[in-house]
Motif scaffolding. Sequence first.
Motif, PDB file in Angstrom:
ATOM      1  N   ALA A 118      37.704  27.407   4.780  1.00 56.89           N
ATOM      2  CA  ALA A 118      36.257  27.627   4.863  1.00 56.89           C
ATOM      3  C   ALA A 118      35.729  27.231   6.243  1.00 56.89           C
ATOM      4  O   ALA A 118      34.935  27.953   6.856  1.00 56.89           O
ATOM      5  CB  ALA A 118      35.545  26.834   3.780  1.00 56.89           C
ATOM      6  N   LEU A 119      36.193  26.083   6.744  1.00 54.61           N
ATOM      7  CA  LEU A 119      35.709  25.607   8.041  1.00 54.61           C
ATOM      8  C   LEU A 119      36.137  26.539   9.164  1.00 54.61           C
ATOM      9  O   LEU A 119      35.356  26.860  10.063  1.00 54.61           O
ATOM     10  CB  LEU A 119      36.238  24.188   8.309  1.00 54.61           C
ATOM     11  N   LEU A 120      37.403  27.001   9.102  1.00 52.37           N
ATOM     12  CA  LEU A 120      37.905  27.879  10.162  1.00 52.37           C
ATOM     13  C   LEU A 120      37.190  29.223  10.121  1.00 52.37           C
ATOM     14  O   LEU A 120      36.854  29.792  11.161  1.00 52.37           O
ATOM     15  CB  LEU A 120      39.424  28.070   9.998  1.00 52.37           C
ATOM     16  N   THR A 135      24.981  34.360  -0.211  1.00 51.83           N
ATOM     17  CA  THR A 135      26.060  33.465  -0.642  1.00 51.83           C
ATOM     18  C   THR A 135      26.883  34.083  -1.758  1.00 51.83           C
ATOM     19  O   THR A 135      27.791  33.451  -2.287  1.00 51.83           O
ATOM     20  CB  THR A 135      25.492  32.129  -1.168  1.00 51.83           C
ATOM     21  N   GLY A 136      26.547  35.284  -2.128  1.00 53.54           N
ATOM     22  CA  GLY A 136      27.237  35.900  -3.259  1.00 53.54           C
ATOM     23  C   GLY A 136      26.325  35.899  -4.479  1.00 53.54           C
ATOM     24  O   GLY A 136      26.102  36.919  -5.121  1.00 53.54           O
ATOM     25  N   GLN A 137      25.762  34.729  -4.790  1.00 47.42           N
ATOM     26  CA  GLN A 137      24.830  34.625  -5.914  1.00 47.42           C
ATOM     27  C   GLN A 137      23.396  34.795  -5.429  1.00 47.42           C
ATOM     28  O   GLN A 137      22.562  35.369  -6.102  1.00 47.42           O
ATOM     29  CB  GLN A 137      24.953  33.245  -6.571  1.00 47.42           C
ATOM     30  N   LEU A 138      23.164  34.241  -4.235  1.00 48.74           N
ATOM     31  CA  LEU A 138      21.799  34.189  -3.704  1.00 48.74           C
ATOM     32  C   LEU A 138      21.687  35.041  -2.454  1.00 48.74           C
ATOM     33  O   LEU A 138      22.617  35.091  -1.650  1.00 48.74           O
ATOM     34  CB  LEU A 138      21.459  32.741  -3.310  1.00 48.74           C
ATOM     35  N   ARG A 139      20.521  35.692  -2.325  1.00 47.19           N
ATOM     36  CA  ARG A 139      20.240  36.415  -1.091  1.00 47.19           C
ATOM     37  C   ARG A 139      18.987  35.817  -0.517  1.00 47.19           C
ATOM     38  O   ARG A 139      17.930  35.811  -1.166  1.00 47.19           O
ATOM     39  CB  ARG A 139      20.020  37.893  -1.408  1.00 47.19           C
ATOM     40  N   GLY A 172      27.357  25.879   3.771  1.00 41.48           N
ATOM     41  CA  GLY A 172      28.390  25.188   3.008  1.00 41.48           C
ATOM     42  C   GLY A 172      28.729  23.812   3.550  1.00 41.48           C
ATOM     43  O   GLY A 172      29.547  23.098   2.978  1.00 41.48           O
ATOM     44  N   ARG A 173      28.120  23.476   4.690  1.00 37.66           N
ATOM     45  CA  ARG A 173      28.354  22.131   5.234  1.00 37.66           C
ATOM     46  C   ARG A 173      27.513  21.138   4.442  1.00 37.66           C
ATOM     47  O   ARG A 173      26.386  21.447   4.060  1.00 37.66           O
ATOM     48  CB  ARG A 173      27.942  22.094   6.701  1.00 37.66           C
ATOM     49  N   TYR A 225      23.578  16.888  -0.179  1.00 35.33           N
ATOM     50  CA  TYR A 225      23.774  18.122  -0.942  1.00 35.33           C
ATOM     51  C   TYR A 225      24.529  19.132  -0.094  1.00 35.33           C
ATOM     52  O   TYR A 225      24.577  19.021   1.129  1.00 35.33           O
ATOM     53  CB  TYR A 225      22.424  18.739  -1.340  1.00 35.33           C
ATOM     54  N   ARG A 226      25.062  20.137  -0.790  1.00 39.15           N
ATOM     55  CA  ARG A 226      25.759  21.201  -0.101  1.00 39.15           C
ATOM     56  C   ARG A 226      25.569  22.472  -0.923  1.00 39.15           C
ATOM     57  O   ARG A 226      25.574  22.423  -2.154  1.00 39.15           O
ATOM     58  CB  ARG A 226      27.241  20.820  -0.005  1.00 39.15           C
ATOM     59  N   LEU A 227      25.356  23.585  -0.230  1.00 34.74           N
ATOM     60  CA  LEU A 227      25.258  24.858  -0.937  1.00 34.74           C
ATOM     61  C   LEU A 227      26.668  25.413  -1.074  1.00 34.74           C
ATOM     62  O   LEU A 227      27.372  25.580  -0.076  1.00 34.74           O
ATOM     63  CB  LEU A 227      24.373  25.841  -0.158  1.00 34.74           C
ATOM     64  N   ARG A 228      27.071  25.633  -2.318  1.00 36.94           N
ATOM     65  CA  ARG A 228      28.448  26.098  -2.538  1.00 36.94           C
ATOM     66  C   ARG A 228      28.540  27.574  -2.187  1.00 36.94           C
ATOM     67  O   ARG A 228      27.708  28.370  -2.602  1.00 36.94           O
ATOM     68  CB  ARG A 228      28.836  25.871  -3.994  1.00 36.94           C
ATOM     69  N   GLU A 229      29.577  27.857  -1.415  1.00 38.70           N
ATOM     70  CA  GLU A 229      29.757  29.256  -1.022  1.00 38.70           C
ATOM     71  C   GLU A 229      30.519  30.001  -2.104  1.00 38.70           C
ATOM     72  O   GLU A 229      31.309  29.407  -2.840  1.00 38.70           O
ATOM     73  CB  GLU A 229      30.538  29.329   0.288  1.00 38.70           C
TER      74      GLU A 229
END
Lengths: 238, 462
Positions: A118-120, A135-139, A172-173, A225-229
């Motif tokens: 993910a980081l790379l 993010t896939g779920q959210l726009r 995602g950070r 918190y972190r937003l999951r990708e």
Amino acid sequence: MSAGEQRILVVDDERPIRRALEVTLTKAGYRVLTATTGDEALTAAALTPPDLVILDLMLPDADGADVCRQLRDWLAAPILLISAVGEEADKIRALDAGADDYVTKPFSPGELLARCRALLRRAAGQKGGEAVIDTGQLRIDLPRRMVTVSGEEVRLTPTEFDLLKALAVAGGRPLTHQMLLRTVWGPGYADEMHLLRVNMGRLRDKLQAEGVERGAIETLTGVGYRLRESGSDPERVP
Amino acid sequence: MSAEGRSQPAAMVIAAASVAACTVVVALLTPTVPVRSAGVFYLVAVLAISSIYGLWLGLATSLVSALAFNFFFLPPLHTFTISSSGDWLALAAFALAALVTSQLAARERAEAEQATRRAAEAELGERLATLIANGSQLQTALPPLGRQAARALGARDGGVHLGPPAPSAKAGRAVPIELEGRRLGELRLIDAPGGVAESADAARIGRILAGLIVLGQEREQRLANEVESEALRRSNELTTALLRTVSHDFRSPLTAISTAAEGLRFAELDPDERELVDTIAEQSGRLSRLVTNLLDLSRLESGAAVPAAEWVDVRDLVDAAVADVRTGAEVRAEVEHEADLPLVRVDATQLQRVLVNLLENAAKFSPAGEPVRISAATRGGRVTVSVADHGPGVPDSERAHIFRPFYRGAGGGEPGSGLGLAIAKGLATANGATITLEPADGSGATLTVSIPAAPAPEGRPR
């Protein structure tokens, strides 16, 4: 870019762990450089700039946050921290100093590799300046300040939108509580934790009502918190 | 003790002699001094006898003096006839002088005697207290204590006997040692003057002894407690230090083993080899959790687990705890949140540990495939999180023990360290929360964490 060309610098003072990481990462196709101290890490990174640094937060000779700051001065590559339970304060300092993510011991190689990928990917993509984050779920449409889930608009207050935007832009950070409070409310609000908790609760309620699970915004207890990708492994979180 | 009763015959002789002496003196004076004035000299005898021997002998002396004066010096001489009212006056004056003087003298004597007795008692008390204070053991202080107290009462010797009275003890030989109606023992007297055991002095000394003995006993108890608590404290310190060292030193090798074993899961292995690798990974994971628990316990016991309270949404904690448990074990959790839960002020990391431990405990007792239910709600000014399993429940005989460190329930499930619930309870308490086992309802066990809801902060709402 194939994995074979990507270099990962592993910094850990404990040989068994360093070796286990080296073997695992090599098998996954990365080229691995190793260092045992903070000084060695800075030298190694200067000689052969890595694409990713995996840094043990607790080195005998140096403070993890200081090493992060020194690397961050000139190195753009993402930094992944290895930390232990109960080191929340150190984690927060290292994240503030420029670290990008962390895993908590004991971690599985699957989890570690997912984070590395993910980081790379994020570093290679060099997100930024995007008008719409998906993010896939959210726009999340930044210029129009609009959030949609499967085409349905989610009505958010300006604060809730700013909160989601901050998490989305971070890609995602993990963002610490203080980072979010400063970004969304302003520099004077770093200690107004209840504002963050209340608004985060409402944001999740609204997203949940549209079928987005609460865990889409991941709680990092004691950190932030972190937003999951969409691409990340939901089963393996610290 | 008054001088009156001591030697009555001698006193009467002395009284008679002093009247006679006065008579001689008056006889010697009469040639030069008018006889009625010389008669005043009899007052010397009256005053002396009343002040030394008390009222009755004083009165007798005044009467005899009056008679002698009348007989020898007042006309008609050598008769007891009183001819003038002035002579009656002289007799009345003698009697009055005897009365007043004897009363004054008696009072002074009584005061002096009381002062002497008080001083003696105080001295006795002081000597006894010194014995108690110096003697490290009450047992060694008691014999000299009894001897001195008995001697103060006029006995040749004596001793203090604690406990109920000896059946053989003769009445009148023992002084009860009592304090506020509580009988501690008795002071047995040897060769005591008759009746002294029942005297007020003896009762007072009994009370003094009782007070001193109680003091001595309390001091011994306190010393014993101090020794015991010091020993306990040292053993606790040692245990805590040991736990901490062991936990820390176990962690690094465990992480290395886990990482290495996990790394091997990528290798191409046959099923048997894979099973062995899985065992290494799983068991080192279990050991890691145990070490984490021991570390938590040592932090709790050493007081190092100081909560850093912050505003927390309990739903966040529940979600994070469920996610945390999922990474370690195969636990299926059903989460249920009540809407509009107030925030609480706790240490988020510690409260999450509480919930993780409750979830792991519930998972241990759940039948395979049965989910664990975790729900957050508000209940009378508190936010509660309940963790319910569908296991066998907690038998009545075990309900009181489940939060004790190292206690393991008899009910099945994978054997644990018996630390999870103890740590959960300790961390919850440190954060002002409680954990209770809900009354059995026939379907598994439900543990509820109850956290006081914090009043909404006076912030800058936005």
